[in-house]
Structure formats: C-alpha cells, structure tokens
Write a protein that holds these residues in place. Structure first.
Motif, PDB file in Angstrom:
ATOM      1  N   LEU A  97       0.811  -1.220   0.000  1.00 16.59           N
ATOM      2  CA  LEU A  97       0.000   0.000   0.000  1.00 16.59           C
ATOM      3  C   LEU A  97       0.845   1.271   0.000  1.00 16.59           C
ATOM      4  N   ILE A  98       1.880   1.327   0.846  1.00 18.92           N
ATOM      5  CA  ILE A  98       2.599   2.597   1.001  1.00 18.92           C
ATOM      6  C   ILE A  98       3.990   2.593   0.377  1.00 18.92           C
ATOM      7  N   GLY A  99       4.531   1.411   0.056  1.00 17.66           N
ATOM      8  CA  GLY A  99       5.841   1.342  -0.597  1.00 17.66           C
ATOM      9  C   GLY A  99       6.897   2.135   0.152  1.00 17.66           C
ATOM     10  N   VAL A 100       7.737   2.822  -0.587  1.00 21.50           N
ATOM     11  CA  VAL A 100       8.804   3.634   0.028  1.00 21.50           C
ATOM     12  C   VAL A 100       8.452   5.125  -0.004  1.00 21.50           C
ATOM     13  N   THR A 101       7.169   5.428  -0.023  1.00 22.03           N
ATOM     14  CA  THR A 101       6.700   6.819  -0.030  1.00 22.03           C
ATOM     15  C   THR A 101       7.307   7.607   1.122  1.00 22.03           C
ATOM     16  N   TYR A 102       7.490   6.969   2.268  1.00 24.24           N
ATOM     17  CA  TYR A 102       7.971   7.670   3.470  1.00 24.24           C
ATOM     18  C   TYR A 102       9.412   7.297   3.819  1.00 24.24           C
ATOM     19  N   GLY A 103      10.077   6.533   2.964  1.00 25.42           N
ATOM     20  CA  GLY A 103      11.475   6.179   3.188  1.00 25.42           C
ATOM     21  C   GLY A 103      11.693   4.680   3.185  1.00 25.42           C
ATOM     22  N   ASN A 146      13.452  -3.069   3.756  1.00 24.28           N
ATOM     23  CA  ASN A 146      12.643  -2.308   4.713  1.00 24.28           C
ATOM     24  C   ASN A 146      11.907  -1.163   4.026  1.00 24.28           C
ATOM     25  N   PHE A 147      10.996  -0.590   4.757  1.00 25.60           N
ATOM     26  CA  PHE A 147      10.282   0.613   4.327  1.00 25.60           C
ATOM     27  C   PHE A 147       9.926   1.385   5.590  1.00 25.60           C
ATOM     28  N   ALA A 148       9.661   2.691   5.443  1.00 29.82           N
ATOM     29  CA  ALA A 148       9.395   3.547   6.600  1.00 29.82           C
ATOM     30  C   ALA A 148       7.914   3.878   6.715  1.00 29.82           C
ATOM     31  N   LEU A 149       7.494   4.025   7.956  1.00 27.60           N
ATOM     32  CA  LEU A 149       6.150   4.529   8.234  1.00 27.60           C
ATOM     33  C   LEU A 149       6.187   6.054   8.137  1.00 27.60           C
ATOM     34  N   PRO A 150       5.054   6.693   7.938  1.00 27.55           N
ATOM     35  CA  PRO A 150       5.040   8.163   7.930  1.00 27.55           C
ATOM     36  C   PRO A 150       5.575   8.707   9.253  1.00 27.55           C
ATOM     37  N   ASN A 151       6.263   9.834   9.193  1.00 25.83           N
ATOM     38  CA  ASN A 151       6.771  10.477  10.401  1.00 25.83           C
ATOM     39  C   ASN A 151       5.965  11.746  10.643  1.00 25.83           C
ATOM     40  N   LEU A 152       5.000  11.662  11.552  1.00 25.20           N
ATOM     41  CA  LEU A 152       4.153  12.803  11.864  1.00 25.20           C
ATOM     42  C   LEU A 152       4.542  13.432  13.194  1.00 25.20           C
TER      43      LEU A 152
END
Length: 188
Positions: free
Chosen positions: A40-46, A52-58
C-alpha cells in the motif's frame, strides 16, 4: 481495533500504540514481515524497498490533505513542507511605509505620548532641553514643518533583530498511529 483499514492513520490519546498499530514516527519496518502494508505505502515515506520501508513520520507535524484545490499548492502523498521556526526578513514583509508628522515648534515632552488633555496626535518636534537634563522630542502641536530631512533621518531607523520565532499554530500533542492489521482497502 477490528474495524479499520490496513494503513489507516488515526489520532490516539493514549500513552502507547495499541496492539496491531504503530506510531507514525518514521520507523523502519521489515518488508518481509509487512509485505501487505508495503504493497500500500511502498517507500513513499522512506526505506530502501528491498529489506525495509518507513512509516510516515508525523512527529511534530500536522497532516495536510494531498491533492490540489483552487488557488492551493499541489501536495503529493508523502510530501513534507513548512518550518517550525522562521526568521522574518525584509524580503518577506509586505510593502509598506511608516509616516509621521513633524513640527518646527520646540518639543514639549520626552515621551511619545500625548500630553494629558491633548487633543492632537503626537508629533515629532525640534529637540528642546527641559528640566533634569532630558530632551523634549515630541509635542502635541498640529503645525507640521516641511523639509526637515535631518529630523526625519534621525527618527526613522532600523529596529529589531533577525531572531527566529515559532511558526506553529496553537496545537496539542497527540499520538498518530497507523494500522498494521486490518481490512485491505480495495480500489473503487
């Protein structure tokens, strides 16, 4: 929480992320253990997209709707922007002028406050000594003198510093969490 979509983000008032959820703090997740969320989110957030892939950083951020609207800047999913601290510089200020009135009469007050009972506005005047060694620079006179460049040069000078200031709207700290489990959101 059972009724959620995988990848859904919510605000949570608790001191930890509930089971099946993770904090939106930019942490890296293993791609092997989270393939469905990665789809769903791929490497959109890192992340590297291989292991690995990153979760959004809010953390310290406010979410803004992606897309565009009339007169608005286009925002892509995952795009960041804004600054928590800014310095106001001349180039950022709207064009404006500072006007004032000057008088060729001698000053009657060392303070830029109207005299008690004065009906006129405060006017910059000729400097005149008064008792106690102070200098009267202002008057409530209404007669303006033309062409007093020295008075004007002395009166208008740069003030302030280039110290950064906060650029944050009134806010309250809350926890953004993202669903690691849930229903897979089908495309319409």
């Amino acid at each position: 929480m059972v009724d959620c979509y995988l990848g859904e983000i919510r605000l949570f008032a608790g001191p930890y992320a509930p089971e099946g959820w993770a904090d939106c703090n930019g942490q890296l997740l293993s791609l092997a253990s989270n393939q469905v969320l990665f789809s769903l989110i791929g490497v959109t957030y890192g992340g590297d997209g291989r292991t690995n892939f990153a979760l959004p950083n809010l953390g310290g951020r406010v979410a803004v709707g992606a897309g565009a609207g009339t007169g608005l800047t286009v925002r892509a999913v995952g795009q960041t922007g804004g600054k928590a601290v800014v310095s106001l510089e001349v180039a950022n200020m709207p064009a404006h002028t500072h006007s004032f009135t000057v008088s060729n009469q001698d000053g009657t007050s060392p303070n830029a406050l109207p005299a008690p009972g004065a009906s006129g506005s405060v006017v910059l005047a000729n400097m005149a000594p008064v008792s106690g060694g102070t200098v009267a620079t202002y008057t409530d006179a209404t007669v303006a003198a033309a062409n007093q460049p020295q008075v004007m040069e002395d009166a208008i000078e740069a003030v302030g510093t280039i110290q950064p200031h906060e650029n944050i709207m009134p806010s309250m700290g809350m926890r953004y969490i993202i669903a690691l489990q849930g229903l897979y959101p089908q495309r319409p």
